[in-house]
Scaffold this motif. Structure first.
Motif, mmCIF file in Angstrom:
data_model
loop_
_atom_site.group_PDB
_atom_site.id
_atom_site.type_symbol
_atom_site.label_atom_id
_atom_site.label_comp_id
_atom_site.label_asym_id
_atom_site.label_seq_id
_atom_site.Cartn_x
_atom_site.Cartn_y
_atom_site.Cartn_z
ATOM 1 N N ALA A 74 62.087 9.485 41.251
ATOM 2 C CA ALA A 74 61.600 10.378 42.306
ATOM 3 C C ALA A 74 62.731 10.864 43.216
ATOM 4 O O ALA A 74 62.734 12.027 43.652
ATOM 5 N N TYR A 75 63.690 9.997 43.505
ATOM 6 C CA TYR A 75 64.809 10.376 44.372
ATOM 7 C C TYR A 75 65.607 11.506 43.717
ATOM 8 O O TYR A 75 65.913 12.527 44.336
ATOM 9 N N ALA A 76 65.939 11.339 42.446
ATOM 10 C CA ALA A 76 66.700 12.365 41.740
ATOM 11 C C ALA A 76 65.911 13.668 41.653
ATOM 12 O O ALA A 76 66.480 14.766 41.804
ATOM 13 N N GLU A 77 64.616 13.571 41.414
ATOM 14 C CA GLU A 77 63.790 14.776 41.352
ATOM 15 C C GLU A 77 63.751 15.480 42.703
ATOM 16 O O GLU A 77 63.807 16.719 42.780
ATOM 17 N N ALA A 78 63.693 14.708 43.778
ATOM 18 C CA ALA A 78 63.694 15.301 45.122
ATOM 19 C C ALA A 78 65.020 15.992 45.408
ATOM 20 O O ALA A 78 65.052 17.088 45.988
ATOM 21 N N LEU A 79 66.123 15.343 45.023
ATOM 22 C CA LEU A 79 67.426 15.971 45.223
ATOM 23 C C LEU A 79 67.543 17.253 44.410
ATOM 24 O O LEU A 79 68.057 18.269 44.898
ATOM 25 N N ALA A 81 65.188 19.313 43.485
ATOM 26 C CA ALA A 81 64.395 20.367 44.120
ATOM 27 C C ALA A 81 65.060 20.860 45.401
ATOM 28 O O ALA A 81 65.091 22.073 45.675
ATOM 29 N N PHE A 82 65.591 19.936 46.195
ATOM 30 C CA PHE A 82 66.277 20.302 47.436
ATOM 31 C C PHE A 82 67.498 21.168 47.133
ATOM 32 O O PHE A 82 67.731 22.198 47.778
ATOM 33 N N ALA A 83 68.297 20.771 46.149
ATOM 34 C CA ALA A 83 69.509 21.514 45.802
ATOM 35 C C ALA A 83 69.174 22.909 45.295
ATOM 36 O O ALA A 83 69.873 23.879 45.605
ATOM 37 N N ALA A 84 68.115 23.026 44.518
ATOM 38 C CA ALA A 84 67.726 24.334 44.000
ATOM 39 C C ALA A 84 67.286 25.262 45.122
ATOM 40 O O ALA A 84 67.673 26.439 45.161
ATOM 41 N N LYS A 85 66.523 24.730 46.068
ATOM 42 C CA LYS A 85 66.017 25.561 47.153
ATOM 43 C C LYS A 85 67.079 25.825 48.209
ATOM 44 O O LYS A 85 67.206 26.945 48.717
ATOM 45 N N VAL A 92 71.283 19.656 39.017
ATOM 46 C CA VAL A 92 70.980 18.225 39.103
ATOM 47 C C VAL A 92 70.008 17.882 37.981
ATOM 48 O O VAL A 92 68.796 18.048 38.118
ATOM 49 N N ALA A 93 70.548 17.459 36.854
ATOM 50 C CA ALA A 93 69.717 17.017 35.733
ATOM 51 C C ALA A 93 69.388 15.545 35.940
ATOM 52 O O ALA A 93 70.296 14.706 36.038
ATOM 53 N N VAL A 94 68.115 15.233 36.034
ATOM 54 C CA VAL A 94 67.693 13.871 36.362
ATOM 55 C C VAL A 94 68.297 12.854 35.398
ATOM 56 O O VAL A 94 68.696 11.753 35.799
ATOM 57 N N ALA A 286 62.731 12.354 52.936
ATOM 58 C CA ALA A 286 63.560 13.274 53.721
ATOM 59 C C ALA A 286 63.827 14.557 52.944
ATOM 60 O O ALA A 286 63.656 15.667 53.458
ATOM 61 N N LEU A 287 64.267 14.417 51.698
ATOM 62 C CA LEU A 287 64.602 15.591 50.889
ATOM 63 C C LEU A 287 63.372 16.425 50.564
ATOM 64 O O LEU A 287 63.453 17.652 50.452
ATOM 65 N N THR A 288 62.223 15.770 50.414
ATOM 66 C CA THR A 288 61.008 16.470 50.005
ATOM 67 C C THR A 288 60.290 17.126 51.176
ATOM 68 O O THR A 288 59.883 18.294 51.100
ATOM 69 N N ASP A 289 60.151 16.386 52.273
ATOM 70 C CA ASP A 289 59.296 16.847 53.373
ATOM 71 C C ASP A 289 60.003 16.952 54.720
ATOM 72 O O ASP A 289 59.362 17.265 55.715
ATOM 73 N N GLY A 290 61.313 16.684 54.740
ATOM 74 C CA GLY A 290 62.014 16.654 56.027
ATOM 75 C C GLY A 290 62.874 17.865 56.316
ATOM 76 O O GLY A 290 63.742 17.795 57.195
ATOM 77 N N THR A 291 62.651 18.977 55.640
ATOM 78 C CA THR A 291 63.552 20.122 55.832
ATOM 79 C C THR A 291 63.340 20.827 57.166
ATOM 80 O O THR A 291 64.289 21.359 57.744
ATOM 81 N N ALA A 292 62.110 20.864 57.678
ATOM 82 C CA ALA A 292 61.886 21.493 58.981
ATOM 83 C C ALA A 292 62.619 20.720 60.071
ATOM 84 O O ALA A 292 63.237 21.304 60.972
#
Length: 392
Positions: A74-79, A81-85, A92-94, A286-292
């Motif tokens: 999940a951590y790698a997947e969150a990173l 998604a964060f890096a792409a956005k 970031v290939a999991v 943080a990476l998933t829901d902490g961007t605001a």
């Protein structure tokens, strides 16, 4: 008279949320290393409340008793998604990631993979002091390629260091700091591509510490090293630690370029036992829901950079300060004050304000101090006032 800026619209500025009385109740290194009469503006801990999604993830885990060993991707997947956005980077290939205890220990493990005892490791001083300490502890040798006078990578110096490091025909690595600590410099795509070309030419393996990447604001483009041409055999360390103030919740990710996948596959399995499971949950949240929350923090840091420049112009005009493009840190050139190689010692003794000592950052650090901007405007103002009082 210096004016303290108001909050940006939207989510409240987390740098304005906590007063000094509450901060002094903290028991971490920043607040317990010095006596209570010292104002701490040194180590990179931020004076902020945690982002609500992080608090929720941690408290939910504690309520469940979910405090075992880390598992899953999940951590790698969150990173990813964060890096792409955030950076428009889809690299970031999991399957080319691994959890590691923290960025510095991850860097040590990556250097173990690509170098051996006695091999040289190139550094770009002035740079984060533990780089020197960990390289020495690993029984590797430091080869320096100092930053240029503009605080940016000096590619000619890098080429010379690479030639020196590989002259004997052995293995060599470059431990790169990107964004750079202490200057806050964000290396450009052209600079990183040129560095990757040099590394390929000389056979140097690049291991990059990108822990401060989330603290790069909208006005500057952070460029992941593995995204530039020629960096396919690089190894990166990333984390939510600095962006969301999670140093006490240990977790980081090693990310391998496509040509370094086999190296990362040799990472000992027991390394994955080092990160905190609760830390992994916190960093993922943080990476998933902490961007605001992060965006509000970045606005607050920008305001503090402007405030610091105003304060120095008013109280310490001889101090040279070029605001960084990333990190929560300010690199101050105090040589014109005549306080010797270590002005931080003078500011601590006479002004009762703690800053990081420039000489600890290696070549180019004498006469400088590093100041942590991630505090309230009021504390920042008092800190500069104390620095000025140390001169009288």
């Amino acid at each position: 008279m210096t004016r303290i800026s108001h909050d940006a619209p939207g989510e409240p500025n987390p740098l304005r949320a906590l007063g000094l009385d509450r901060l002094r109740r903290r028991t971490s290194m920043k607040w317990r290393t010095h006596p209570d009469d010292v104002l701490p503006l040194w180590v990179a801990e931020m004076d902020v409340p945690l982002a609500e999604p992080v608090v929720r993830a941690v408290t939910d885990a504690l309520a469940l008793g979910d405090t075992g060993y880390p598992a899953g991707t999940a951590y790698a997947e969150a990173l990813a998604a964060f890096a792409a956005k955030r950076w428009d980077w889809h690299g970031v290939a999991v399957e080319r990631t691994a959890i590691v205890p923290d960025v510095m220990m991850g860097a040590v493990e990556m250097l173990h993979l690509v170098t051996g005892p006695g091999d040289p490791v190139v550094l770009n001083p002035p740079v984060y002091p533990p780089f020197f300490q960990f390289v020495a502890h690993m029984d590797r040798r430091v080869t320096e390629a100092p930053l240029g006078p503009d605080g940016r990578l000096d590619l000619d110096a890098v080429a010379r260091a690479y030639r020196t490091a590989t002259a004997g025909g052995g293995r060599a690595a470059h431990l790169l700091c990107s964004p750079h600590n202490p200057t806050g410099t964000v290396h450009t795509a052209d600079e990183l591509a040129a560095l990757a070309a040099l590394a390929d030419r000389y056979g140097v393996r690049v291991v990059v510490d990108e822990i401060h990447a989330p603290l790069t604001g909208d006005g500057t483009a952070f460029v992941p090293y593995l995204s530039v041409p020629g960096a396919e055999n690089g190894l990166s360390l990333m984390s939510a630690s600095k962006g969301w103030n999670l140093a006490g919740l240990k977790a980081a990710l090693a990310v391998a370029g496509p040509a370094a996948a086999a190296d990362l596959a040799r990472l000992p399995e027991e390394v994955s036992h080092g990160p905190s499971h609760v830390g992994v949950l916190a960093h993922t949240a943080a990476l998933t829901d902490g961007t605001a929350w992060l965006d509000a923090l970045l606005s607050g840091l920008d305001a503090n950079r402007r405030l610091l420049r105003e304060l120095l112009a008013e109280h310490l005009p001889q101090v040279r300060y070029q605001p960084g493009e990333s990190t929560c840190l300010a690199w101050l050139d105090c040589r014109a004050l005549g306080l010797g190689d270590d002005p931080a010692a003078v500011f601590l003794e006479r002004g009762r304000v703690a800053l990081s000592a420039g000489p600890d950052f290696g070549t180019g650090g004498a006469g400088h101090v590093r100041l942590n901007l991630a505090t309230t405007p009021e504390i920042l103002t008092e800190g500069v006032r104390r620095m000025a009082s140390a001169l009288h």
